[in-house]
Structure formats: structure tokens, C-alpha cells
Design a protein around this motif. Structure first.
Motif, PDB file in Angstrom:
ATOM      1  N   ASN A 185       0.830  -1.204   0.000  1.00 41.81           N
ATOM      2  CA  ASN A 185       0.000   0.000   0.000  1.00 41.81           C
ATOM      3  C   ASN A 185       0.867   1.259   0.000  1.00 41.81           C
ATOM      4  O   ASN A 185       0.588   2.229  -0.708  1.00 41.81           O
ATOM      5  CB  ASN A 185      -0.911  -0.008   1.230  1.00 41.81           C
ATOM      6  N   GLN A 186       1.944   1.231   0.786  1.00 35.91           N
ATOM      7  CA  GLN A 186       2.806   2.400   0.912  1.00 35.91           C
ATOM      8  C   GLN A 186       3.539   2.719  -0.381  1.00 35.91           C
ATOM      9  O   GLN A 186       3.896   3.883  -0.632  1.00 35.91           O
ATOM     10  CB  GLN A 186       3.812   2.171   2.044  1.00 35.91           C
ATOM     11  N   ARG A 187       3.745   1.721  -1.220  1.00 39.74           N
ATOM     12  CA  ARG A 187       4.418   1.947  -2.506  1.00 39.74           C
ATOM     13  C   ARG A 187       3.661   2.945  -3.369  1.00 39.74           C
ATOM     14  O   ARG A 187       4.251   3.581  -4.263  1.00 39.74           O
ATOM     15  CB  ARG A 187       4.566   0.629  -3.265  1.00 39.74           C
ATOM     16  N   TYR A 188       2.369   3.094  -3.124  1.00 38.14           N
ATOM     17  CA  TYR A 188       1.540   3.974  -3.952  1.00 38.14           C
ATOM     18  C   TYR A 188       1.184   5.287  -3.261  1.00 38.14           C
ATOM     19  O   TYR A 188       0.412   6.080  -3.804  1.00 38.14           O
ATOM     20  CB  TYR A 188       0.259   3.235  -4.370  1.00 38.14           C
ATOM     21  N   PHE A 189       1.748   5.525  -2.083  1.00 37.74           N
ATOM     22  CA  PHE A 189       1.429   6.761  -1.365  1.00 37.74           C
ATOM     23  C   PHE A 189       1.846   7.999  -2.152  1.00 37.74           C
ATOM     24  O   PHE A 189       1.049   8.916  -2.374  1.00 37.74           O
ATOM     25  CB  PHE A 189       2.106   6.772   0.015  1.00 37.74           C
ATOM     26  N   ALA A 190       3.108   8.056  -2.555  1.00 38.75           N
ATOM     27  CA  ALA A 190       3.616   9.236  -3.262  1.00 38.75           C
ATOM     28  C   ALA A 190       2.899   9.436  -4.594  1.00 38.75           C
ATOM     29  O   ALA A 190       2.512  10.560  -4.941  1.00 38.75           O
ATOM     30  CB  ALA A 190       5.123   9.114  -3.479  1.00 38.75           C
ATOM     31  N   ALA A 191       2.709   8.359  -5.349  1.00 37.39           N
ATOM     32  CA  ALA A 191       2.054   8.460  -6.655  1.00 37.39           C
ATOM     33  C   ALA A 191       0.617   8.958  -6.525  1.00 37.39           C
ATOM     34  O   ALA A 191       0.187   9.860  -7.249  1.00 37.39           O
ATOM     35  CB  ALA A 191       2.082   7.104  -7.354  1.00 37.39           C
ATOM     36  N   GLU A 192      -0.116   8.374  -5.576  1.00 36.29           N
ATOM     37  CA  GLU A 192      -1.524   8.765  -5.396  1.00 36.29           C
ATOM     38  C   GLU A 192      -1.640  10.198  -4.909  1.00 36.29           C
ATOM     39  O   GLU A 192      -2.463  10.978  -5.420  1.00 36.29           O
ATOM     40  CB  GLU A 192      -2.190   7.806  -4.404  1.00 36.29           C
ATOM     41  N   THR A 193      -0.827  10.585  -3.941  1.00 35.41           N
ATOM     42  CA  THR A 193      -0.896  11.929  -3.375  1.00 35.41           C
ATOM     43  C   THR A 193      -0.489  12.981  -4.405  1.00 35.41           C
ATOM     44  O   THR A 193      -1.156  14.011  -4.560  1.00 35.41           O
ATOM     45  CB  THR A 193       0.013  12.040  -2.135  1.00 35.41           C
ATOM     46  N   TYR A 194       0.589  12.719  -5.122  1.00 35.74           N
ATOM     47  CA  TYR A 194       1.079  13.687  -6.111  1.00 35.74           C
ATOM     48  C   TYR A 194       0.105  13.826  -7.274  1.00 35.74           C
ATOM     49  O   TYR A 194      -0.225  14.951  -7.689  1.00 35.74           O
ATOM     50  CB  TYR A 194       2.452  13.263  -6.639  1.00 35.74           C
ATOM     51  N   PHE A 195      -0.352  12.719  -7.822  1.00 35.17           N
ATOM     52  CA  PHE A 195      -1.230  12.772  -8.997  1.00 35.17           C
ATOM     53  C   PHE A 195      -2.538  13.485  -8.669  1.00 35.17           C
ATOM     54  O   PHE A 195      -3.029  14.317  -9.439  1.00 35.17           O
ATOM     55  CB  PHE A 195      -1.513  11.354  -9.503  1.00 35.17           C
ATOM     56  N   SER A 196      -3.108  13.178  -7.517  1.00 36.51           N
ATOM     57  CA  SER A 196      -4.350  13.823  -7.109  1.00 36.51           C
ATOM     58  C   SER A 196      -4.144  15.337  -6.950  1.00 36.51           C
ATOM     59  O   SER A 196      -4.967  16.136  -7.419  1.00 36.51           O
ATOM     60  CB  SER A 196      -4.840  13.219  -5.791  1.00 36.51           C
ATOM     61  N   PHE A 197      -3.049  15.732  -6.291  1.00 45.64           N
ATOM     62  CA  PHE A 197      -2.755  17.150  -6.110  1.00 45.64           C
ATOM     63  C   PHE A 197      -2.539  17.838  -7.458  1.00 45.64           C
ATOM     64  O   PHE A 197      -3.088  18.914  -7.718  1.00 45.64           O
ATOM     65  CB  PHE A 197      -1.518  17.331  -5.239  1.00 45.64           C
ATOM     66  N   LYS A 198      -1.724  17.234  -8.293  1.00 43.53           N
ATOM     67  CA  LYS A 198      -1.390  17.819  -9.600  1.00 43.53           C
ATOM     68  C   LYS A 198      -2.639  18.089 -10.428  1.00 43.53           C
ATOM     69  O   LYS A 198      -2.792  19.164 -11.031  1.00 43.53           O
ATOM     70  CB  LYS A 198      -0.451  16.884 -10.347  1.00 43.53           C
TER      71      LYS A 198
END
Length: 278
Positions: A185-198
Motif C-alpha cells: 500500500n505504501q508503494r503507492y502513497f507518493a504516486a496517489e498523493t502527487y497525482f491527485s494534487f497535480k
């Protein structure tokens, strides 16, 4: 022949699994809450704009209630409880394995709700891991024309989460299944947070978005690739599901814009796509 058949059935049984009786008992103090609910995070794709399905349980006069489940596989859940004020709102992340017997006590007048978790599965659900997400926000970065600050903050938070998890594992000795699923789950933290913000921030910086788009896209490409986005093992993890949901929503958003701004190209491409499918 019999041995081969037995082996095949054993493998099939292992893959499919079997439901085990699982229970969550909740006791609440110093709140006017009348119920609690359990949210299964893997059900977020139930509809186009889904409201995840919740299992609602009414509390008795002593503010106590139990929920019994027939659970086939481990997964991430959310325990939700709310009273009559904003202060009386709790969302508690849970990881439940088949056969768990969790007893959760909540006191709304104590710091962090005075949560205690005991019973089978308690080692996976202590407050120091279940409440960890609430301290991080990207709100202050909305309006930034470059991704420098937000990606730096996300990376720092990623390190903090990992350090917290490492400390948690040492202290509580959670199950191997929990450790594996949490790391996935943690592997996708940065990707999910960044993409949603962007994708949300682009509407805040419309005037300068085209000139800085490459810098935003470059970071996105470093976080998300074809291999990471096609991961069957991750379909039960919240960060991955949120990423996929956001990705599909933004894809549909682009199609809406194309249909409005370039109707000839949109319907021409649509016609070609339909013909290929037929």
C-alpha cells in the motif's frame, strides 16, 4: 490419479480460501454517537461516483455493539464513528484478517480518542499506525506553479511513514500478511498523493500551467509507469485503489473537454474506436 486430483483441489481451495468468523466489538465513552460503521475500502468501484458501502451497527444504551463478519481474505477497512459535533468524529484505519476478534474502546474526551485495541489481530491495529495519516496535508501548496515544494513534502512524509512503520513493527510484532500488505500500500502513497494534487492544482494555475506542464509531467512519470499501474496484487490496497479511481476520473475529464472543445476529433476518434472494437 487420486493424488493428482487431491493436489489440484488443495491448490484451488488455497486460492479461493474459505470464510472465517470475524468480529469487531466497539465500546464508546463521552459521545452522543448512536452507531458505528465499518467501511470496506476495496468496494470503492461499486458505481461511477461511488459512496463506499458501509456496514452500520447501532450502539446499545451502554454505547456498546458488535459486528460479526464472514471474512475470506485480509484487507483494509475503516471504522467510522460520529456524534453530534465535529469534535465527535473518528475515522480509524483497520487491517482485518479472517478470524480476528477485535475489541476497540474509544473515549472522545481523551487525546486521540483514548483508543485501545485488544484481542486477536490487535497487533495490526494499534493507534500509532491507524491514526498516522491525519497529520499530513498538501493544502498549503495549492497555487504553486512548479512541483518543487509539494513533491519535497510528499517525499518527506513518505520517509516519516516508513520510519513510523519500522518502529511499529519492532514494538508490536504485527503479522507477516499485514507487513506485506502495508508495504504494498505504501508503494503507492507518493504516486496517489502527487497525482491527485497535480490534477486539482492545474485549475488553480491555469494561466501558467502550459509553460510548466513538462516539469509536472516529469515527476508524474517517475512515480507512475505501466508496471506499477497494472498490479493485480495491489487491488486490495487503499492507495492503489485511490490512484486508479483518480486516474480514471481524469481520463473521463479529458474526454469531456475534448468533446466540448474538439467535437470533430472526439467523435471521429470515437467512431474509429468503436469500429475497431466491432
Amino acid at each position: 490419479m487420486k493424488k493428482s486430483l487431491f493436489t489440484s483441489l488443495l491448490i484451488l481451495w488455497t486460492i479461493i480460501g474459505f470464510a472465517q468468523k470475524t468480529s469487531i466489538t466497539v465500546s464508546i465513552a463521552n459521545s452522543k454517537a448512536e452507531e458505528f460503521s465499518l467501511l470496506d475500502t476495496k468496494q470503492i468501484f461499486q458505481a461511477e461516483f461511488p459512496e463506499p458501502k458501509e456496514m452500520v451497527v447501532n450502539l446499545n444504551k451502554k454505547k456498546l455493539a458488535s459486528l460479526n463478519l464472514e471474512l475470506k481474505r485480509a484487507g483494509f477497512f475503516g471504522l467510522r464513528c460520529m456524534g453530534r459535533t465535529d469534535r465527535e468524529y473518528l475515522f480509524y484505519n483497520l487491517y482485518i484478517e479472517p478470524g480476528n476478534q477485535l475489541n476497540i474502546k474509544i473515549d472522545f474526551k481523551r487525546p486521540d480518542f483514548g483508543i485501545t485495541v485488544i484481542g486477536k489481530g490487535a497487533e495490526n491495529n494499534q493507534p500509532s499506525i491507524a491514526l498516522i495519516k491525519k497529520t499530513f496535508s498538501v493544502q498549503e501548496f495549492y497555487g504553486d506553479t512548479t512541483p518543487t515544494r509539494v513533491i519535497s513534502a510528499i517525499k518527506k512524509e513518505e520517509i516519516r511513514l516508513q520510519q513510523n512503520f519500522d518502529n511499529y513493527v519492532k514494538k508490536y510484532k504485527p503479522t507477516k500478511k499485514f507487513i506485506a500488505d502495508w508495504r504494498l500500500n505504501q508503494r503507492y502513497f507518493a504516486a496517489e498523493t502527487y497525482f491527485s494534487f497535480k490534477e486539482n492544482n492545474k485549475f488553480k494555475i491555469q494561466g501558467s500551467h502550459s509553460s510548466t506542464m513538462l516539469s509536472w509531467e516529469k515527476i508524474q512519470d517517475s512515480l507512475i509507469n505501466e508496471k506499477s499501474i497494472n498490479n493485480e496484487l495491489a487491488v486490495y490496497t487503499p492507495n492503489y485503489l485511490s490512484l486508479i479511481q483518480e486516474f480514471l476520473l481524469r481520463k473521463k475529464e479529458k474526454l469531456w473537454m475534448m468533446a466540448s472543445d474538439e467535437p470533430e476529433n472526439f467523435f471521429a476518434n470515437g467512431t474509429i474506436w468503436i469500429r475497431k472494437r466491432v
